[in-house]
Each structure stands twice: as structure tokens, then as C-alpha cells.
Design an enzyme around this catalytic site. Structure first.
Site, PDB file in Angstrom:
ATOM      1  N   ASP A  55       0.811  -1.214   0.000  1.00 57.70           N
ATOM      2  CA  ASP A  55       0.000   0.000   0.000  1.00 57.70           C
ATOM      3  C   ASP A  55       0.845   1.265   0.000  1.00 57.70           C
ATOM      4  O   ASP A  55       1.436   1.617   1.020  1.00 57.70           O
ATOM      5  CB  ASP A  55      -0.902  -0.042   1.238  1.00 57.70           C
ATOM      6  CG  ASP A  55      -1.869   1.110   1.274  1.00 57.70           C
ATOM      7  OD1 ASP A  55      -2.152   1.677   0.209  1.00 57.70           O
ATOM      8  OD2 ASP A  55      -2.336   1.446   2.363  1.00 57.70           O
ATOM      9  N   ASP A 106      -1.969   5.888  -5.479  1.00 61.97           N
ATOM     10  CA  ASP A 106      -2.150   4.942  -4.383  1.00 61.97           C
ATOM     11  C   ASP A 106      -2.339   3.531  -4.931  1.00 61.97           C
ATOM     12  O   ASP A 106      -3.246   3.294  -5.723  1.00 61.97           O
ATOM     13  CB  ASP A 106      -3.388   5.374  -3.576  1.00 61.97           C
ATOM     14  CG  ASP A 106      -3.589   4.549  -2.325  1.00 61.97           C
ATOM     15  OD1 ASP A 106      -2.746   3.684  -2.018  1.00 61.97           O
ATOM     16  OD2 ASP A 106      -4.616   4.756  -1.649  1.00 61.97           O
TER      17      ASP A 106
END
Ligand SMILES: *[C@@H]1O[C@H](CO)[C@@H](O)[C@H](O)[C@H]1NC(C)=O
Ligand SMILES: *[C@@H]1O[C@H](CO)[C@@H](O)[C@H](O)[C@H]1NC(C)=O
Ligand SMILES: *[C@@H]1O[C@H](CO)[C@@H](O)[C@H](O)[C@H]1NC(C)=O
Ligand SMILES: *[C@@H]1O[C@H](CO)[C@@H](O)[C@H](O)[C@H]1NC(C)=O
Ligand SMILES: *[C@@H]1O[C@H](CO)[C@@H](O)[C@H](O)[C@H]1NC(C)=O
Ligand SMILES: *[C@@H]1O[C@H](CO)[C@@H](O)[C@H](O)[C@H]1NC(C)=O
Ligand SMILES: *[C@@H]1O[C@H](CO)[C@@H](O)[C@H](O)[C@H]1NC(C)=O
Ligand SMILES: *[C@@H]1O[C@H](CO)[C@@H](O)[C@H](O)[C@H]1NC(C)=O
Length: 439
Positions: free
Chosen positions: A103, A306
Site C-alpha cells: 500500500d 495509491d
């Protein structure tokens, strides 16, 4: 899903030279697997679940942004939601393999730890027990990575939108790399969070999370890795693994055109902000105000890239322009997909076997670099096996946040089949079209 087999093949390694990646000549190569929908889950449920999770993340950002020191990262709940990328790594000595969400939108590395008798979520791998590892230590009180500084040895309640996880911090030896022992690297002294209670999590696909953000707690920062790259295989490809490369030799060797854009400076943030100056559909530049994606002095606005968010979210002004432009090119009947899919612009295909009409590419104009998204990177086909219908939806959303944080997010659906390099040292993001399954 392939993870269990992969884990079984992750050999137990003896630490030869525990070189940190900053000084290591080779990049560590890690396979990433995408969480795929349970076959019984329809495509609509799939997207709805992904969107639901993205909303949680967004709430978490709100909390992070409102924290007084601005340095606390928000964890992401590991869920069975598809669209996440999992990396295999191993913790402790002997190394215990586990799967974690990779992440770039958060910071902390964490996994559930035994004893975890009460509020732990179900995870796919055995629980890590610090007392069974010879390399576990509690985080030293004078560590700059302590979440509770100046206090020491606390339990830290990491809260996010609709849940929380309760961690204490330790340091451990982590093993990174694919199933090829020659590619594996063991690194001691990585600070991480041991969670022994959580709420709001529902996972059976991941046992934790690896933050790759810019903050000091992230894996990238702790390894001193000057750069890392990943290449995400397409959503429709349920067989291939994606790749994450960490370290100095992570590079874009692709023969295609490599484009680079600087990160926007954001000293107190863990996110990778980009300078998006406009969007075109085909050759038409959309009338989006030039400041629509500006990061404001108070930390609101901006656009981040992201790996842990699925669907791109745009501020409403820009979103409405994109939506209108797509709508103007498609003659199929529209349907309000939001109830079924959570996506607000959907078209009805005549039957579940109909091919969608061809669409021009969409170009994201970054400062110095155009990112060209083929139709498959911004439109999503959703077939429902229970009926002979099929939806074809714009895989973007507007930000529903009304509290002012309104950061736009470039999600991983839009990053398919692109090799993306985060050069932390040079403060640039580079990307090139790539066939990720063959990388
Ligand atoms: C979690 O660990 C801490 C520190 O070891 C301990 O005080 C606490 O009771 C544990 N909580 C649970 C629910 O196991
Ligand atoms: C932290 O404390 C230990 C032991 O008290 C000491 O050896 C170490 O140098 C200290 N580290 C820092 C960064 O102050
Ligand atoms: C963590 O914070 C949340 C939200 O404030 C709260 O509901 C929860 O009870 C806290 N958990 C613990 C273990 O303190
Ligand atoms: C977790 O997700 C599964 C599948 O979506 C669902 O059946 C189960 O009820 C969920 N568990 C919790 C605790 O929410
Ligand atoms: C994935 O593998 C299955 C079984 O090996 C095969 O039937 C299917 O065609 C493959 N799908 C793709 C997209 O390659
Ligand atoms: C790019 O080339 C370098 C040097 O030949 C190599 O170490 C690296 O693994 C290559 N990267 C990819 C993604 O193929
Ligand atoms: C964003 O890019 C534009 C066009 O290159 C430039 O004028 C502007 O100064 C950049 N903004 C930031 C914050 O870097
Ligand atoms: C998001 O878009 C929908 C439909 O296009 C619109 O009804 C809604 O008001 C927008 N939400 C925000 C927060 O602007």
C-alpha cells in the site's frame, strides 16, 4: 487464488549478509497477487465491495490529516475485497511467511500477533508469535519511530474510518523476495506493529499490511530504498502475478516511452502527490480548472497515487467533466449503476456477450508527462451471471467527502499494465506502458 502455494515454496533462509537495500546491489523482487473475487461473488458485488473499502480508506485519511502532528499514518483494513495487491514476506526467526497488502497510501507495517484471543480477524496464515521468534525486540524507548513518543512501550490504537487496530511496536527481522532463494534478502531491525485486537476488519486474504508511503515508518523509508517499482496485471487476468521491485536497481527497462513527473512537495505527508494539470478524452481537452488538483497550503486538495485504492476518485468539478465527456461519446442506454455497483455512470450492454463500443484513450496530463489510459483502464465491464445483462461503467467516482479534505486519488484500476517507478531519491514518478504479466 495462488498465495498458499507460493507461501509453501518460500524457503527458509539462513541470513548470510543482512544488507539493507540501500547498499545492496540488487533489487528485491516480490510477486504481488491480486485479491480476486470469490467465484460466487458477482462482478457488481466485487466493485461495490472495493468501493466500500476505498471509502474506509478515505475516512482514514481524514483522520490522518486531522491529527495534530500530521505524521500518523492510517492503516487500511485487510478485507476480502478484490482489487488489493498482496505481497508475500516473512517475519521473524525462523521466518514465518505472511501475506500483506502492498500500500503506497499508508505507512505502518503491521500484522496480527499472538496472543490474540479476543478481537482478531481471521487470517490466511498462522499467527506470528513474538515469543517464538529469536529476533523480536520491543521497540527501544528512544526510537524515533515510536508512535507514542515521548511515552514508551504503549499499546497504540490506530483508528480509521469505521474501525481500529490496537498495536504495540517491536522490531523484527523480515525476509523479502520471491520464491527464488537467490532473490531473498533478510533485513533485521525493522519496526512494525503487532496487533492483538481490531474491529471493523474482515479479512481472510491478508494477515496485515505493508505501508510503502513516504513517512519514516514505511518499508521504503526503513530500508532506505532509493526507489521501488511495480507493474500491476489487468483485472481480467486472474492467472498472472504482478511484480514489486524494491531497491536501487528497480528501473523501467521497457522499450516503450518512459515519462517522468516530479512529486509535489508535501513535507509532512506520507502520500505521493502528483501535479495533475488536466485531462483529455481522445483529442479533446476537458474544461477543468487548472487548480482543480492543486495541493493547498492547509494540506487539503491535491492528487495522490495509491496502490491500495481501487477506483480513481476525483474532486467533483473534474469528475463531472470526465463523466459528461464519456457520456457524450457513448450511445448505449445509461443506467444508474450506483445501487448495483456503486459507480454512478453505467451503460447497458445488449447482452452479457456484447463487446463494448470502442473508446478513445484518456490522457492524464501530469507536469511533464502524459499518462495515456486505454479504455480498459477507465471503463469496467461488469457482467451479472444471474441475468443476461452486462453493465459497462466509468471506473471513476467523485469524492463524496464534504468535510474539506477532498484529496483526489489515482487508484490501481487506472494503473493496470503500466510499469510505475517511484524514485524517492529523485522525487519523481516514472511510468511506461508494459505487459506486466511478462515482466
Ligand atoms: C495485547 O498485548 C498487550 C501487551 O502484551 C496486553 O497487555 C494485552 O492484554 C493484549 N490484549 C489482548 C486482547 O490480547
Ligand atoms: C538508545 O538507547 C540505547 C541504550 O540505552 C543506546 O545504546 C542507543 O545508542 C540509543 N539510541 C539513540 C538513537 O539514542
Ligand atoms: C480504539 O479507538 C476506537 C475509536 O475511538 C474505539 O472505539 C476503540 O474502543 C478503541 N480500542 C481500544 C482497544 O482502545
Ligand atoms: C466477512 O465477509 C464474509 C464474506 O463477505 C461474510 O460472510 C461475513 O459475515 C463477514 N464477517 C464479518 C465479521 O463481518
Ligand atoms: C487462466 O487459467 C485457466 C486455467 O488454467 C484458463 O482456463 C484461463 O483461460 C486462463 N485465463 C487467462 C486470462 O489467461
Ligand atoms: C532492469 O535492468 C537491470 C539491469 O540490467 C536489472 O537488474 C533489473 O532487474 C531490470 N528490471 C526489470 C524490471 O526487468
Ligand atoms: C504543476 O505543473 C505546472 C505546469 O508544468 C506548473 O506551472 C506548476 O508550477 C506545477 N505546480 C507545482 C505545485 O509543482
Ligand atoms: C457526485 O456525483 C453525483 C452524480 O454525478 C452527484 O449527484 C453528487 O452530488 C456528487 N457528489 C458531490 C459530493 O459532489
Amino acid at each position: 487464488m495462488s498465495p498458499p502455494t507460493q507461501m509453501a515454496s518460500l524457503a527458509v533462509l539462513v541470513c548470510l549478509v543482512c544488507a539493507a537495500l540501500a547498499s545492496d546491489a540488487a533489487a528485491v523482487r516480490v510477486e504481488l497477487t491480486r485479491v480476486h473475487a470469490d467465484p460466487s461473488v458477482t462482478a457488481s458485488q466485487f466493485v461495490r465491495a472495493a468501493l466500500h473499502r476505498d471509502m474506509h480508506r478515505h475516512n482514514a485519511r481524514k483522520l490522518a490529516a486531522s491529527s495534530s502532528d500530521g505524521t500518523v499514518s492510517a492503516p487500511v483494513s485487510p478485507t476480502t475485497v478484490p482489487g488489493e495487491f498482496l505481497m508475500t514476506l516473512a517475519i521473524g526467526t525462523p521466518p514465518l511467511p505472511f501475506l500483506a497488502i502492498a500500500d503506497t497510501g499508508s505507512d505502518l507495517i503491521w500484522t496480527q500477533c499472538a496472543p490474540c484471543s479476543r478481537q482478531c480477524f481471521q487470517q490466511p496464515t498462522p499467527l506470528y508469535n513474538p515469543s517464538s521468534s529469536t529476533t523480536f525486540s520491543a521497540l527501544p524507548c528512544n526510537s524515533s519511530l515510536g508512535l507514542c513518543a515521548p511515552a514508551c512501550a504503549c499499546m497504540y490504537n490506530m483508528t480509521y474510518g469505521s474501525g481500529w487496530t490496537y498495536v504495540f511496536q517491536g522490531t523484527e527481522t523480515f525476509t523479502f523476495g520471491s520464491s527464488t532463494p537467490a532473490d531473498q534478502v533478510r533485513v533485521p531491525g525493522i519496526a512494525f506493529g503487532c496487533s492483538n485486537a481490531s474491529s471493523g476488519f474482515n479479512a481472510s486474504s491478508a494477515s496485515g499490511l505493508v505501508g510503502l508511503g513516504r513517512g519514516s515508518l514505511s518499508l521504503v523509508s526503513q530500508l532506505g530504498a532509493p526507489k521501488f517499482s511495480y507493474c500491476l496485471t489487468p483485472y481480467q487476468d486472474t492467472n498472472s502475478t504482478s511484480t514489486l521491485l524494491l531497491g536501487p536497481s528497480a528501473s523501467l527497462n521497457d522499450t516503450g516511452v518512459v515519462s517522468s513527473t516530479p512529486f509535489v512537495a508535501s513535507p509532512s505527508s506520507i502520500y505521493y502527490y502528483l501535479n495533475l494539470t488536466g485531462i483529455s478524452l481522445g483529442t479533446t481537452a476537458l474544461p477543468i480548472p487548472p487548480n482543480a488538483f492543486s495541493l493547498k497550503a492547509d494540506g487539503t486538495g491535491g492528487l495522490i497515487i495509491d496502490s491500495g485504492t481501487t477506483i480513481t476518485m476525483l474532486g467533483n468539478t473534474a469528475y463531472q467533466q470526465v463523466r459528461a465527456a464519456v457520456l457524450s461519446l457513448v450511445t448505449l442506454p445509461t443506467t444508474d449503476g450506483s445501487a448495483a455497483t456503486g459507480l454512478d455512470l453505467c451503460f447497458e450492454l445488449p447482452s452479457s456477450t456484447s463487446a463494448p463500443p470502442s473508446m478513445p484513450s484518456m490522457t492524464l496530463h501530469f507536469d511533464g508527462a502524459d499518462m495515456v489510459l486505454p479504455a480498459d483502464n477507465y471503463m469496467m465491464s461488469l457482467s451479472d451471471p444471474d441475468s443476461d445483462s452486462s453493465l459497462w461503467c466509468l471506473a471513476m467516482q467523485n469524492q463524496t467527502d464534504t468535510d474539506g479534505v477532498v484529496v483526489s486519488i489515482l487508484g490501481n484500476y487506472q494503473q493496470q499494465n503500466m510499469h510505475i517507478l517511484y524514485d524517492v531519491g529523485k522525487e519523481t514518478l516514472s511510468f511506461a506502458p508494459a505487459k506486466c504479466s511478462t515482466l
